[in-house]
Scaffold this active site. Structure first.
Site, PDB file in Angstrom:
ATOM      1  CD  GLU A  44      -9.632   1.627  52.322  1.00 39.46           C
ATOM      2  OE1 GLU A  44     -10.609   2.293  51.982  1.00 39.46           O
ATOM      3  OE2 GLU A  44      -8.457   1.971  52.070  1.00 39.46           O
ATOM      4  CG  ASP A  55     -22.476  -8.685  48.518  1.00 40.81           C
ATOM      5  OD1 ASP A  55     -23.483  -9.103  47.904  1.00 40.81           O
ATOM      6  OD2 ASP A  55     -22.159  -7.482  48.550  1.00 40.81           O
ATOM      7  CD  GLN A  88     -14.963  -4.192  38.800  1.00 38.50           C
ATOM      8  OE1 GLN A  88     -14.532  -4.747  39.804  1.00 38.50           O
ATOM      9  NE2 GLN A  88     -15.555  -3.016  38.842  1.00 38.50           N
ATOM     10  CB  ILE A  90      -6.322  -6.631  37.872  1.00 37.16           C
ATOM     11  CG1 ILE A  90      -7.202  -5.455  38.210  1.00 37.16           C
ATOM     12  CG2 ILE A  90      -4.853  -6.233  37.962  1.00 37.16           C
ATOM     13  CD1 ILE A  90      -7.013  -4.948  39.644  1.00 37.16           C
ATOM     14  N   GLY A  99      -1.604 -14.143  27.478  1.00 33.98           N
ATOM     15  CA  GLY A  99      -2.849 -14.831  27.150  1.00 33.98           C
ATOM     16  C   GLY A  99      -3.734 -15.143  28.337  1.00 33.98           C
ATOM     17  CB  ALA A 132      -8.400  -4.051  27.712  1.00 34.90           C
ATOM     18  CE1 TYR A 136     -11.782  -7.480  29.019  1.00 36.51           C
ATOM     19  CE2 TYR A 136     -11.965  -5.166  28.476  1.00 36.51           C
ATOM     20  CZ  TYR A 136     -11.568  -6.156  29.345  1.00 36.51           C
ATOM     21  OH  TYR A 136     -10.961  -5.835  30.527  1.00 36.51           O
TER      22      TYR A 136
END
Length: 173
Positions: A44, A55, A88, A90, A99, A132, A136
């Site tokens: 997939e 894209d 996004q 990960i 870090g 997180a 940010y």
């Protein structure tokens, strides 16, 4: 922490990286924070890669530390009229806390604002993911609002915080 001898780079996602991405996408602890079900076959992922390779509304990068893949960072839903996109990231569980997320976030924002000339980059983060949120904010994202009970993970509905950073604010840092 990434020390001064560690080199962290971003490079475009390649087909050969899909087994690494497959491992990330099938880790329930990782995907909980992406608001996704932790189940995706390699076939997939390969089909998705093939469909989206050209894209222009997406940029996907592998985060490398000393030439080893340690994570994935993406700019998706790029809107060239309104000049914004969603961010996004990960970092593989074994590489968290070193870090890499902060460095990769700064590098991909430099690409978003300096190369793509975007005006705004936004993200959604689990409100309880304090590590997180801290990263940010340290990079310059600010809270725009909280989406109450926005997603279901680990047996309950969770709030998501929407954060964003503008090109002018990033470049001023």
């Amino acid at each position: 922490m990434a020390d001064n001898s560690t080199t962290v780079n971003l490079r475009p996602l390649e087909r050969a990286d899909l087994p690494f991405v497959h491992l990330l996408f099938n880790d329930s602890q990782v995907m909980r924070y992406w608001f996704e079900e932790p189940y995706e076959s390699l076939a997939e992922l390969t089909q998705l890669y093939d469909r989206h390779i050209h894209d222009e509304r997406e940029r996907r990068f592998v985060i490398e530390a000393d030439d080893n893949a340690v994570g994935l960072v993406e700019l998706v839903e790029i809107d060239y009229i309104h000049r914004n996109c969603e961010f996004q990231i990960i970092v593989a569980p074994g590489n968290q806390g070193k870090g890499y997320a902060g460095i990769a976030t700064r590098k991909v924002l430099a690409h978003a604002f300096g190369v793509l000339n975007l005006h705004k980059v936004h993200l959604l983060v689990d409100t309880e993911n304090h590590a997180a949120v801290h990263i940010y904010q340290k990079v310059g994202f600010t809270v725009e609002g909280v989406l109450r009970e926005e997603f279901f993970a680990a047996g309950r509905y969770r709030d998501a915080t929407r954060m964003a950073i503008f090109q002018r604010d990033f470049l001023a840092r």
